[in-house]
Design a protein around this motif. Structure first.
Motif, PDB file in Angstrom:
ATOM      1  N   GLY A   1       0.784  -1.260   0.069  1.00  0.00           N
ATOM      2  CA  GLY A   1       0.163   0.138  -0.082  1.00  0.00           C
ATOM      3  C   GLY A   1       0.746   1.329   0.159  1.00  0.00           C
ATOM      4  O   GLY A   1       2.200   1.041   0.037  1.00  0.00           O
ATOM      5  N   ARG A   2       0.402   2.279  -0.248  1.00  0.00           N
ATOM      6  CA  ARG A   2       1.094   3.697  -0.051  1.00  0.00           C
ATOM      7  C   ARG A   2       1.334   3.751   1.500  1.00  0.00           C
ATOM      8  O   ARG A   2       0.636   3.539   2.191  1.00  0.00           O
ATOM      9  N   LEU A   3       2.815   3.872   1.625  1.00  0.00           N
ATOM     10  CA  LEU A   3       3.288   4.218   2.893  1.00  0.00           C
ATOM     11  C   LEU A   3       3.170   5.607   3.672  1.00  0.00           C
ATOM     12  O   LEU A   3       3.906   6.362   3.170  1.00  0.00           O
ATOM     13  N   LEU A   4       2.457   5.512   4.719  1.00  0.00           N
ATOM     14  CA  LEU A   4       2.366   6.409   5.708  1.00  0.00           C
ATOM     15  C   LEU A   4       3.487   6.446   7.002  1.00  0.00           C
ATOM     16  O   LEU A   4       3.262   5.588   7.702  1.00  0.00           O
ATOM     17  N   MET A   5       4.238   7.424   6.876  1.00  0.00           N
ATOM     18  CA  MET A   5       5.199   7.418   8.083  1.00  0.00           C
ATOM     19  C   MET A   5       4.690   8.448   9.102  1.00  0.00           C
ATOM     20  O   MET A   5       4.864   9.567   8.833  1.00  0.00           O
ATOM     21  N   SER A   6       3.898   8.054  10.047  1.00  0.00           N
ATOM     22  CA  SER A   6       3.394   9.222  11.040  1.00  0.00           C
ATOM     23  C   SER A   6       4.101   9.181  12.245  1.00  0.00           C
ATOM     24  O   SER A   6       4.333   8.051  13.158  1.00  0.00           O
ATOM     25  N   TYR A   7       4.599  10.411  12.563  1.00  0.00           N
ATOM     26  CA  TYR A   7       5.198  10.814  13.867  1.00  0.00           C
ATOM     27  C   TYR A   7       4.506  11.468  14.908  1.00  0.00           C
ATOM     28  O   TYR A   7       3.667  12.268  14.482  1.00  0.00           O
ATOM     29  N   HIS A   8       4.829  11.295  15.948  1.00  0.00           N
ATOM     30  CA  HIS A   8       4.158  11.991  17.003  1.00  0.00           C
ATOM     31  C   HIS A   8       4.617  13.452  16.807  1.00  0.00           C
ATOM     32  O   HIS A   8       5.594  13.769  16.649  1.00  0.00           O
ATOM     33  N   GLY A   9       3.602  14.345  16.903  1.00  0.00           N
ATOM     34  CA  GLY A   9       3.836  15.780  16.651  1.00  0.00           C
ATOM     35  C   GLY A   9       4.211  16.497  17.801  1.00  0.00           C
ATOM     36  O   GLY A   9       4.128  15.958  19.006  1.00  0.00           O
ATOM     37  N   ILE A  10       4.746  17.815  17.635  1.00  0.00           N
ATOM     38  CA  ILE A  10       4.955  18.603  18.737  1.00  0.00           C
ATOM     39  C   ILE A  10       4.523  19.988  18.356  1.00  0.00           C
ATOM     40  O   ILE A  10       4.568  20.205  16.790  1.00  0.00           O
ATOM     41  N   PRO A  11       4.325  20.998  19.009  1.00  0.00           N
ATOM     42  CA  PRO A  11       4.157  22.253  18.506  1.00  0.00           C
ATOM     43  C   PRO A  11       5.190  22.948  17.570  1.00  0.00           C
ATOM     44  O   PRO A  11       6.255  22.769  17.938  1.00  0.00           O
ATOM     45  N   LYS A  12       4.661  23.486  16.559  1.00  0.00           N
ATOM     46  CA  LYS A  12       5.740  24.116  15.574  1.00  0.00           C
ATOM     47  C   LYS A  12       6.568  25.041  16.291  1.00  0.00           C
ATOM     48  O   LYS A  12       7.819  25.165  15.877  1.00  0.00           O
ATOM     49  N   ARG A  13       6.226  25.659  17.218  1.00  0.00           N
ATOM     50  CA  ARG A  13       6.780  26.825  17.799  1.00  0.00           C
ATOM     51  C   ARG A  13       8.403  26.209  18.486  1.00  0.00           C
ATOM     52  O   ARG A  13       9.237  26.894  18.450  1.00  0.00           O
ATOM     53  N   TYR A  14       8.049  24.857  19.029  1.00  0.00           N
ATOM     54  CA  TYR A  14       9.255  24.482  19.679  1.00  0.00           C
ATOM     55  C   TYR A  14      10.369  24.252  18.516  1.00  0.00           C
ATOM     56  O   TYR A  14      11.543  24.398  18.836  1.00  0.00           O
ATOM     57  N   VAL A  15      10.097  23.850  17.264  1.00  0.00           N
ATOM     58  CA  VAL A  15      10.905  23.595  16.297  1.00  0.00           C
ATOM     59  C   VAL A  15      11.459  24.995  15.733  1.00  0.00           C
ATOM     60  O   VAL A  15      12.732  25.139  15.642  1.00  0.00           O
ATOM     61  N   ASP A  16      10.468  25.981  15.736  1.00  0.00           N
ATOM     62  CA  ASP A  16      11.093  27.114  15.528  1.00  0.00           C
ATOM     63  C   ASP A  16      11.923  27.599  16.256  1.00  0.00           C
ATOM     64  O   ASP A  16      13.125  28.480  16.329  1.00  0.00           O
ATOM     65  N   ASN A  17      11.958  27.349  17.721  1.00  0.00           N
ATOM     66  CA  ASN A  17      12.927  27.956  18.714  1.00  0.00           C
ATOM     67  C   ASN A  17      14.226  27.067  18.727  1.00  0.00           C
ATOM     68  O   ASN A  17      14.828  26.973  19.776  1.00  0.00           O
ATOM     69  N   GLY A  18      14.514  25.941  17.919  1.00  0.00           N
ATOM     70  CA  GLY A  18      15.375  25.172  17.781  1.00  0.00           C
ATOM     71  C   GLY A  18      15.624  23.801  18.229  1.00  0.00           C
ATOM     72  O   GLY A  18      16.303  22.992  18.279  1.00  0.00           O
ATOM     73  N   ASP A  19      14.237  23.174  18.523  1.00  0.00           N
ATOM     74  CA  ASP A  19      14.141  21.525  18.795  1.00  0.00           C
ATOM     75  C   ASP A  19      14.477  21.034  17.510  1.00  0.00           C
ATOM     76  O   ASP A  19      13.826  21.471  16.358  1.00  0.00           O
ATOM     77  N   PRO A  20      15.286  20.000  17.301  1.00  0.00           N
ATOM     78  CA  PRO A  20      15.707  19.352  16.088  1.00  0.00           C
ATOM     79  C   PRO A  20      14.730  18.376  15.598  1.00  0.00           C
ATOM     80  O   PRO A  20      15.064  17.594  14.591  1.00  0.00           O
ATOM     81  N   TYR A  21      13.620  18.193  16.404  1.00  0.00           N
ATOM     82  CA  TYR A  21      12.876  17.086  16.078  1.00  0.00           C
ATOM     83  C   TYR A  21      12.519  16.839  14.744  1.00  0.00           C
ATOM     84  O   TYR A  21      12.458  15.631  14.045  1.00  0.00           O
ATOM     85  N   SER A  22      11.877  17.896  14.228  1.00  0.00           N
ATOM     86  CA  SER A  22      11.338  17.656  12.688  1.00  0.00           C
ATOM     87  C   SER A  22      12.408  17.169  11.552  1.00  0.00           C
ATOM     88  O   SER A  22      12.249  16.398  10.758  1.00  0.00           O
ATOM     89  N   ARG A  23      13.610  17.811  11.828  1.00  0.00           N
ATOM     90  CA  ARG A  23      14.769  17.577  11.146  1.00  0.00           C
ATOM     91  C   ARG A  23      14.986  16.046  11.281  1.00  0.00           C
ATOM     92  O   ARG A  23      15.419  15.436  10.140  1.00  0.00           O
ATOM     93  N   HIS A  24      15.109  15.526  12.564  1.00  0.00           N
ATOM     94  CA  HIS A  24      15.535  14.147  12.520  1.00  0.00           C
ATOM     95  C   HIS A  24      14.277  13.201  12.132  1.00  0.00           C
ATOM     96  O   HIS A  24      14.709  12.144  11.400  1.00  0.00           O
ATOM     97  N   CYS A  25      12.979  13.683  12.092  1.00  0.00           N
ATOM     98  CA  CYS A  25      12.021  12.970  11.285  1.00  0.00           C
ATOM     99  C   CYS A  25      12.099  12.652   9.997  1.00  0.00           C
ATOM    100  O   CYS A  25      12.070  11.686   9.482  1.00  0.00           O
ATOM    101  N   GLU A  26      12.589  14.010   9.493  1.00  0.00           N
ATOM    102  CA  GLU A  26      12.598  14.007   8.008  1.00  0.00           C
ATOM    103  C   GLU A  26      13.775  12.969   7.655  1.00  0.00           C
ATOM    104  O   GLU A  26      13.559  12.375   6.347  1.00  0.00           O
ATOM    105  N   THR A  27      14.872  12.914   8.454  1.00  0.00           N
ATOM    106  CA  THR A  27      16.077  12.121   7.859  1.00  0.00           C
ATOM    107  C   THR A  27      15.539  10.685   7.935  1.00  0.00           C
ATOM    108  O   THR A  27      16.043   9.735   6.903  1.00  0.00           O
TER     109      THR A  27
END
Length: 327
Positions: free
Chosen positions: A191-217
């Motif tokens: 099937g089409r593969l959906l990779m679903s990660y636990h979210g966090i507020p976008k503001r945290y990433v804007d303030n330097g949390d590397p989480y989304s970058r790690h998920c994308e990698t």
């Protein structure tokens, strides 16, 4: 003879029972952590204690009851299996009886309980291994802070090493890829593969949390390992809370749209979770299945977390050996 070192596996936590009372106690500790909700206490405390802890516990308790097992909470039951499997693997590979304890950031077993067991085993050096592949201040950061609080009263501190993340570790990617391949082999198609990660507020990433970058990698490396084209996989974020904007795209909205588009088959994996829990078993495998199929989608299949798969235990054992080099 005292062990050369011990391992502290850490995960988020769980209520002690699927009841409103137990859930209320758990949510009070979890949502009361400033690393999870960083709103000013004067603003957040009345909302948390005056509204959320009065309204949410019965609903959340019902959700927990739907996934509760004979051994208790899935997260705790699987965590114990991971603990036992890692203990056995380390003994086999090193020839030493290396103590492995499980602790939760919130709830039980607590950091203090796990630390006491390691101390009783004569451990003077501890490797802390948070079961979060991708770093976030809300998860791995919270483990560090909770551990520091637990150790603060100790008159004799152990030597510590800390695994910050393993989002791009080859063994982690191999384990994820093996779980997807096994799933496809079992079902006979893709099937089409959906990779679903636990979210966090976008503001945290804007303030330097590397989480989304790690998920994308992680997503990119997994797609490469599976030789997927860009149109064969997608990344999204689940489990948002409150009215603030969280990382997008949202998993539930994505699946509703895919359902409306009459997508024939979807496979969903949640790479941020080392063990199946409420957010995977109830939210992904049940709630989001309903969204997708109610909107007109076809087959919906959840790929379990790595749990105590052999490849996952291999990863954890390799992380232990790599980070205890010289001990």
């Amino acid at each position: 003879m005292a062990a050369r070192y011990g391992v502290l596996l850490a995960n988020l936590g769980t209520p002690e029972a699927p009841t409103p009372k137990a859930v209320r106690q758990y949510l009070a500790e979890f949502l009361g952590d400033p690393r999870v909700i960083d709103a000013p206490r004067w603003l957040w405390w009345p909302i948390l204690h005056g509204v959320i802890l009065r309204i949410r516990p019965p609903k959340v308790a019902k959700a927990y009851a739907s996934v509760w097992q004979e051994e208790g909470s899935p997260l705790l039951a699987i965590g114990r299996r991971q603990q036992r499997a890692l203990t056995a693997r380390l003994a086999e590979e090193t020839g030493d009886a290396i103590p492995v304890e499980l602790a939760m950031t919130y709830g039980k077993p607590s950091m203090e309980e796990a630390g006491l067991k390691l101390r009783e085993a004569g451990v003077e050096r501890i490797l802390v291994l948070p079961l979060y592949p991708q770093f976030s201040r809300t998860t791995t950061g919270a483990v560090f802070q909770r551990l520091a609080k637990a150790l603060a009263p100790c008159p004799h501190l152990p030597e510590l090493r800390f695994v910050r993340d393993y989002h791009d570790h080859p063994d982690y990617i191999d384990a994820l890829a093996a779980s997807v391949r096994d799933h496809w082999a079992q079902h006979g198609d893709r099937g089409r593969l959906l990779m679903s990660y636990h979210g966090i507020p976008k503001r945290y990433v804007d303030n330097g949390d590397p989480y989304s970058r790690h998920c994308e990698t992680t997503s990119r490396l997994l797609a490469e390992a599976l030789s997927l084209n860009d149109d064969e996989w997608f990344q999204s974020y689940q489990s948002r809370f409150g009215r603030e904007e969280w990382l997008k795209p949202y998993t539930d909205e994505t699946l509703k749209q895919w359902g409306a588009d009459k997508t024939e088959c979807v496979d969903v994996i949640s790479p941020a979770f080392a063990a199946d829990c409420l957010e995977t078993l109830e939210e992904i495998d049940a709630e989001n299945r309903h969204y997708f199929q109610e909107a007109g989608g076809g087959r919906y299949r959840y790929i379990p977390a790595l749990n105590d798969r052999a490849e996952h235990i291999t990863l954890l054992a390799n992380l232990v050996r790599q980070h205890t080099d010289g001990w």
